[in-house]
Design an enzyme around this catalytic site. Structure first.
Site, PDB file in Angstrom:
ATOM      1  N   ASP A  63      13.982 -21.805  31.847  1.00  0.00           N
ATOM      2  CA  ASP A  63      14.334 -23.050  32.549  1.00  0.00           C
ATOM      3  C   ASP A  63      13.062 -23.669  33.117  1.00  0.00           C
ATOM      4  O   ASP A  63      12.292 -22.993  33.806  1.00  0.00           O
ATOM      5  CB  ASP A  63      15.323 -22.727  33.679  1.00  0.00           C
ATOM      6  CG  ASP A  63      15.538 -23.918  34.605  1.00  0.00           C
ATOM      7  OD1 ASP A  63      15.845 -23.698  35.790  1.00  0.00           O
ATOM      8  OD2 ASP A  63      15.363 -25.070  34.135  1.00  0.00           O
ATOM      9  N   ASN A  65      13.152 -26.997  34.641  1.00  0.00           N
ATOM     10  CA  ASN A  65      13.405 -28.056  35.636  1.00  0.00           C
ATOM     11  C   ASN A  65      14.254 -27.556  36.798  1.00  0.00           C
ATOM     12  O   ASN A  65      14.845 -28.351  37.532  1.00  0.00           O
ATOM     13  CB  ASN A  65      14.064 -29.272  34.956  1.00  0.00           C
ATOM     14  CG  ASN A  65      15.452 -28.921  34.429  1.00  0.00           C
ATOM     15  OD1 ASN A  65      15.804 -27.734  34.327  1.00  0.00           O
ATOM     16  ND2 ASN A  65      16.239 -29.922  34.125  1.00  0.00           N
ATOM     17  N   ASP A  67      17.166 -26.191  37.148  1.00  0.00           N
ATOM     18  CA  ASP A  67      18.637 -26.307  37.273  1.00  0.00           C
ATOM     19  C   ASP A  67      19.330 -24.980  36.929  1.00  0.00           C
ATOM     20  O   ASP A  67      20.551 -24.917  36.849  1.00  0.00           O
ATOM     21  CB  ASP A  67      19.169 -27.445  36.379  1.00  0.00           C
ATOM     22  CG  ASP A  67      18.949 -27.170  34.889  1.00  0.00           C
ATOM     23  OD1 ASP A  67      19.376 -27.997  34.068  1.00  0.00           O
ATOM     24  OD2 ASP A  67      18.342 -26.119  34.556  1.00  0.00           O
ATOM     25  N   ASP A  71      16.063 -24.600  28.767  1.00  0.00           N
ATOM     26  CA  ASP A  71      15.992 -25.920  28.132  1.00  0.00           C
ATOM     27  C   ASP A  71      14.935 -25.942  27.025  1.00  0.00           C
ATOM     28  O   ASP A  71      14.201 -24.964  26.850  1.00  0.00           O
ATOM     29  CB  ASP A  71      15.686 -26.996  29.189  1.00  0.00           C
ATOM     30  CG  ASP A  71      14.640 -26.516  30.194  1.00  0.00           C
ATOM     31  OD1 ASP A  71      14.920 -26.496  31.408  1.00  0.00           O
ATOM     32  OD2 ASP A  71      13.568 -26.115  29.735  1.00  0.00           O
ATOM     33  N   ASP A 241      27.857 -21.830  11.358  1.00  0.00           N
ATOM     34  CA  ASP A 241      28.735 -21.072  12.262  1.00  0.00           C
ATOM     35  C   ASP A 241      30.103 -20.860  11.613  1.00  0.00           C
ATOM     36  O   ASP A 241      30.641 -21.792  10.999  1.00  0.00           O
ATOM     37  CB  ASP A 241      28.900 -21.916  13.539  1.00  0.00           C
ATOM     38  CG  ASP A 241      29.730 -21.242  14.586  1.00  0.00           C
ATOM     39  OD1 ASP A 241      29.312 -20.181  15.074  1.00  0.00           O
ATOM     40  OD2 ASP A 241      30.818 -21.757  14.892  1.00  0.00           O
ATOM     41  N   GLU A 295      27.266 -17.537   8.744  1.00  0.00           N
ATOM     42  CA  GLU A 295      27.859 -16.506   9.603  1.00  0.00           C
ATOM     43  C   GLU A 295      29.186 -16.110   8.958  1.00  0.00           C
ATOM     44  O   GLU A 295      30.186 -16.817   9.088  1.00  0.00           O
ATOM     45  CB  GLU A 295      28.090 -17.021  11.022  1.00  0.00           C
ATOM     46  CG  GLU A 295      28.571 -15.904  11.936  1.00  0.00           C
ATOM     47  CD  GLU A 295      29.498 -16.351  13.060  1.00  0.00           C
ATOM     48  OE1 GLU A 295      30.134 -17.407  12.932  1.00  0.00           O
ATOM     49  OE2 GLU A 295      29.570 -15.638  14.064  1.00  0.00           O
TER      50      GLU A 295
HETATM   51  O1  TEU Z   1      31.327 -16.770  16.238  1.00  0.00           O
HETATM   52  C1  TEU Z   1      32.368 -16.604  15.308  1.00  0.00           C
HETATM   53  C2  TEU Z   1      33.262 -15.529  15.762  1.00  0.00           C
HETATM   54  O2  TEU Z   1      34.320 -15.356  15.235  1.00  0.00           O
HETATM   55  C3  TEU Z   1      32.822 -14.660  16.896  1.00  0.00           C
HETATM   56  O3  TEU Z   1      32.856 -15.478  18.066  1.00  0.00           O
HETATM   57  C4  TEU Z   1      33.789 -13.529  17.149  1.00  0.00           C
HETATM   58  O4  TEU Z   1      35.067 -14.073  17.283  1.00  0.00           O
HETATM   59  C5  TEU Z   1      33.446 -12.849  18.426  1.00  0.00           C
HETATM   60  O5  TEU Z   1      32.597 -13.645  19.166  1.00  0.00           O
HETATM   61  C6  TEU Z   1      32.786 -11.551  18.154  1.00  0.00           C
HETATM   62  O6  TEU Z   1      32.914 -10.789  19.336  1.00  0.00           O
HETATM   63  C7  TEU Z   1      30.732 -18.065  16.200  1.00  0.00           C
HETATM   64  C8  TEU Z   1      29.642 -18.130  17.263  1.00  0.00           C
HETATM   65  O7  TEU Z   1      28.625 -17.167  16.969  1.00  0.00           O
HETATM   66  C9  TEU Z   1      30.294 -17.838  18.595  1.00  0.00           C
HETATM   67  O8  TEU Z   1      29.316 -17.787  19.633  1.00  0.00           O
HETATM   68  C10 TEU Z   1      31.300 -18.947  18.876  1.00  0.00           C
HETATM   69  O9  TEU Z   1      32.000 -18.628  20.070  1.00  0.00           O
HETATM   70  C11 TEU Z   1      32.312 -19.075  17.727  1.00  0.00           C
HETATM   71  O10 TEU Z   1      31.717 -19.056  16.435  1.00  0.00           O
HETATM   72  C12 TEU Z   1      33.040 -20.410  17.819  1.00  0.00           C
HETATM   73  O11 TEU Z   1      32.149 -21.444  17.463  1.00  0.00           O
HETATM   74 CA    CA Z   2      16.757 -26.363  32.814  1.00  0.00          CA
END
Ligand code: TEU
Ligand code: CA
Length: 599
Positions: A63, A65, A67, A71, A241, A295
Site C-alpha cells: 500500500d 497511499n 488506505d 495498489d 478465471d 484456471e
Molecule cells: O476460483 C474458482 C473457484 O472455483 C475457486 O474459487 C474454488 O471455488 C474455491 O475458491 C477453492 O477453494 C476463481 C478465483 O480464483 C477465485 O478467487 C474466485 O473467487 C472465483 O473464481 C470466482 O471468480
Molecule cells: Ca492503497
C-alpha cells in the site's frame, strides 16, 4: 533472460561456467548444445515455458497511499525486489473496477481500474516499468460472470424486453422454488430471485456475481472487444478465471444426488466450452504474442489436456487443481483430509502424463484461493519452516511445467493463526458457515478446525516487508490482519542473508534459467510408492538431473536406483555430509533437498 531468445541463453551458459558466490557454490554446468535441446524437446521454445512467474495479489502486496489496501504504485515500487528474485513474469489478480464482494472477482467495469488500486495512468506506468526490466504482465480475465452492479446486469434486470435481458440467465421458478437444484460455490442456491418480475438469475458464485450467457454471441463479441482493449495496451498474458464453466448445460436439468456431491465437475461439462475457447483464440488470442492460462477448476484431469494441447488452438498453460486439493473433499469443500507423499507424487506424475507431448501445465503449491505452501505441504513449525520452504521451492522450480510462485512464499510466509469466525474475510468461508454450521450439519468447533487450515484468507494476509509497524505493508490500517510472525518472517531480514529462503529461491530461479533440461526435460518419478523421499529425474538427450527431497523430519538413507550416480551437486539444502562424485547412496537430513547432475 528467456526473452533474449532461448539459444542465446544456452550460448551464454556455454561461454561462462556458472558459479555463484552463494554459500552453496555449484560446479560449472555444461548444458547440451542448443540445437539438440530444441530438437529433442520437439516443441518450439516459448518464453512462457521458460519464464518463472510470480503471482501478485495486489490488495495485499504493498500500500503506497495509506488506505490499508495494496495498489498498483505498490507493485511498481517493488519491481526491483522481484527483479532481484529473478522473476520473468507477473500474474496480478483482477485490477478492474469492482465493489469487491469477492475481492475483485466481481467486475463492475472491465475498462476501469479499481479505485482502491489507482488509475489507468498507474496501470500504463506499470506496463512501462515492467518492460524496462524485461518483465511481462499477465492479467486476470473474469468473464464467466460480472458484478451485479455491472451496467449490463443493471439493464438486464430492468425489464424483460431489454436487449441486455439475455446477457444473463433469467428463468421462472417452479412452485415458487429456484429453477433447479444447482448450489452456489459460495453457499446456498445458484439462483437468486428478483422480485421485480419474480424470475431468478443464475450465479455459480455469489449472488453479486451473475453468470454471463455465453450462448449469446453479443456477449462473446463484447467480451472479445474488452480483451483486445487490454492486449493493445501491451499486456503479455491472460489468466482465464474458472474458464471451464462458460458453457451451461441446456435446459438446466436438476443435478442427481451423486452429481451434487461433485457439482464443480458438472459445471464444467457444458457442450460448447471448447467451441467458445477456440473462438476466443481465433478472434483474439492468435493475433498477439501472449501467454494464455486457464484456471481449470472442476475439470476431470483426463479432460484437462483439451485446453492446453497446442494442436487445438485453445490456451497455452493449464492450471489444474488435483495436486493442491488432494487433501480436500469435492463435496464438503470446507473439510481437510490427510494426505501422504505417495498420493502427492502420483498426482504430479498423472498431471505430467496427461499433458503429454502437446500440452503444458503450470506448477504451483499455493495461490490466493489456497493455504500457504509451507503450512500446507511443508512444516511451518519453527525448527522446520525454512528447510521445508526451501525443499518445496526446489520442487516448484524443477518441474516439467511453468513455475508460479505465490507472493510471500519466497520468504516462507505461513498460514494465519485464525481463532474465531469473525477473523475471516472470505465470502467462501462465510458461505460454508451458512451451508454447514448454521444448518446444524457440522459443529462450529470442527468447522473452525478445518477452515483455519484451508481458508483462502491464509494466503491473503498482507505481504511482510519488514519488522516495522504493519510489516511495512501500510502506514494505515491493513484491510486484513497481518500475521504476527512478521517480526521474524519478512523480506528485509532475508534480502542480505545468504542462507535465507529468499536467497534460496533466487539461486533456484537462476539454476532453472541456466539449465534448460529443468524446463524441457522429461519427468521420471523414481518410485511413486515411496512415502518419505521424493526423488525424480529430468532428462533431455544425454543430460540427466536428479531432484530429491526428504519429506520426513528424520535422517533418511536413499540408494539411487537404475545404476544412477551423482556427477555434480548443483544445489542442496540442510546437508550434513556433502554429496560426492559417483555417489549412489545419499544420506538425507530432515527436509534436505537438492538438485544433482547425474553421470
Ligand atoms: O476460483 C474458482 C473457484 O472455483 C475457486 O474459487 C474454488 O471455488 C474455491 O475458491 C477453492 O477453494 C476463481 C478465483 O480464483 C477465485 O478467487 C474466485 O473467487 C472465483 O473464481 C470466482 O471468480
Ligand atoms: Ca492503497
Amino acid at each position: 533472460m528467456p526473452h533474449h531468445g532461448y539459444l542465446t541463453a544456452i550460448a551464454i551458459l556455454i561461454a561462462t561456467s556458472v558459479s555463484t558466490k552463494c554459500h552453496q557454490a555449484y560446479g560449472a554446468i555444461q548444458a547440451a548444445d542448443p540445437e539438440s535441446i530444441v530438437q529433442q524437446s520437439k516443441a518450439p521454445p516459448t518464453w512462457w515455458k521458460q519464464a518463472v512467474f510470480y503471482q501478485v495479489y495486489p490488495r495485499s502486496f504493498k500500500d503506497t497511499n495509506g488506505d490499508g489496501i495494496g495498489d498498483i504504485n505498490g507493485i511498481i515500487e517493488k519491481l526491483d525486489y522481484l527483479k532481484k528474485l529473478g522473476i520473468d513474469a507477473i500474474w496480478i489478480n483482477p485490477h478492474y473496477d469492482s465493489p469487491n464482494t469477492d475481492n475483485g472477482y466481481d467486475i463492475r467495469d472491465y475498462r476501469k481500474i479499481m479505485k482502491e488500486y489507482g488509475t489507468m495512468e498507474d496501470f500504463d506506468r506499470l506496463i512501462t516499468e515492467m518492460k524496462k526490466r524485461n518483465m511481462r504482465l499477465m492479467i486476470d480475465i473474469v468473464i464467466n460472470h460480472t458484478s451485479d452492479q455491472h451496467a449490463w446486469f443493471v439493464k438486464s434486470k430492468s425489464s424483460k424486453d431489454n436487449p441486455y435481458r439475455d446477457y444473463y440467465f433469467w428463468r421462472d421458478g417452479k412452485d415458487d422454488q429456484a429453477p433447479n437444484n444447482y448450489p452456489s460455490f459460495f453457499g446456498g442456491s445458484a439462483w437468486q430471485k428478483d422480485d421485480k418480475f419474480g424470475q431468478y438469475y443464475l450465479h455459480y458464485f455469489s449472488k453479486q456475481q451473475p453468470d454471463l450467457n455465453w450462448d449469446n454471441s453479443n456477449v462473446r463479441q463484447d467480451l472479445y472487444k474488452m480483451l483486445r482493449f487490454w492486449l493493445d495496451k501491451g499486456v503479455s498474458g491472460l489468466r482465464f478465471d474458472t474458464v471451464a464453466t462458460y458453457s451451461k448445460i441446456p435446459g438446466f436439468p436438476n443435478l442427481t444426488q451423486r452429481q451434487l456431491k461433485n457439482f464443480s465437475e458438472e459445471y464444467t461439462q457444458g457442450p460448447n466450452i471448447h467451441r467458445y475457447i477456440n473462438e476466443i483464440n481465433r478472434e483474439v488470442l492468435s493475433h498477439y504474442d501472449i501467454a494464455t492460462a486457464g484456471e481449470l477448476f472442476g475439470i476431470p484431469l483426463d479432460q484437462s489436456i483439451k485446453f492446453s494441447d497446442r494442436r487445438r488452438n485453445e490456451l497455452n498453460i493449464a492450471f489444474t487443481f488435483d495436486l493442491i486439493r488432494l487433501d480436500r473433499d469435492n463435496d464438503e469443500r470446507w473439510r481437510r483430509k490427510d494426505w501422504n507423499l505417495s498420493q502427492f507424487r502420483q498426482v504430479i506424475d498423472k498431471v505430467d502424463r496427461t499433458a503429454g507431448e502437446y500440452g503444458w501445465n503450470a506448477f504451483f503449491l499455493d495461490n490466493h484461493d489456497n493455504p500457504r505452501a509451507v503450512s500446507h505441504f511443508g512444516d511451518d513449525r519453527p525448527q522446520w519452516r525454512e528447510h521445508s520452504a526451501k525443499a518445496l521451492a526446489t520442487l516448484i522450480l524443477s518441474q516439467h511445467a511453468t513455475p508460479f510462485i505465490y507472493q510471500g512464499s519466497e520468504l516462507g510466509m505461513t498460514n494465519y493463526p485464525f481463532k474465531k469466525m469473525d477473523d475471516f474475510d472470505d465470502i467462501e468461508v462465510k458461505g460454508f458457515w451458512h451451508d454447514y454450521v448454521k444448518t446444524g450439519k457440522v459443529n462450529a468447533e470442527e468447522f473452525l478446525q478445518n477452515v483455519r487450515q484451508i481458508s483462502r484468507d491464509n494466503s491473503r494476509t498482507p505481504f511482510q516487508w519488514d519488522a516495522s509497524k504493519n510489516a511495512g505493508f501500510t502506514t494505515g490500517t491493513p484491510w486484513l490482519k497481518i500475521n504476527p510472525n512478521y517480526l521474524e518472517i519478512n523480506a528485509a531480514n532475508q534480502l542480505n542473508d545468504p542462507k535465507s529462503v529468499f536467497n534460496y529461491y533466487r539461486q533456484l530461479i537462476k539454476i532453472r534459467h541456466d539449465i534448460p533440461t529443468l524446463t524441457y526435460g522429461n519427468y521420471v518419478d523414481l518410485d511413486t510408492k515411496n512415502d518419505s523421499i521424493y526423488a525424480y529425474t529430468r532428462n533431455l538427450g544425454s543430460e540427466k538431473y536428479l531432484i530429491i527431497v526428504n519429506f520426513k523430519e528424520k535422517t533418511m538413507r536413499y540408494t539411487l536406483p537404475n545404476n544412477l550416480s551423482i556427477n555434480t551437486t548443483i544445489i542442496e539444502n540442510n546437508a550434513k555430509s556433502s554429496t560426492k562424485k559417483n555417489d549412489t547412496l545419499l544420506v538425507l537430513e530432515p527436509w534436505q533437498s537438492g538438485i544433482y547432475k547425474l553421470n
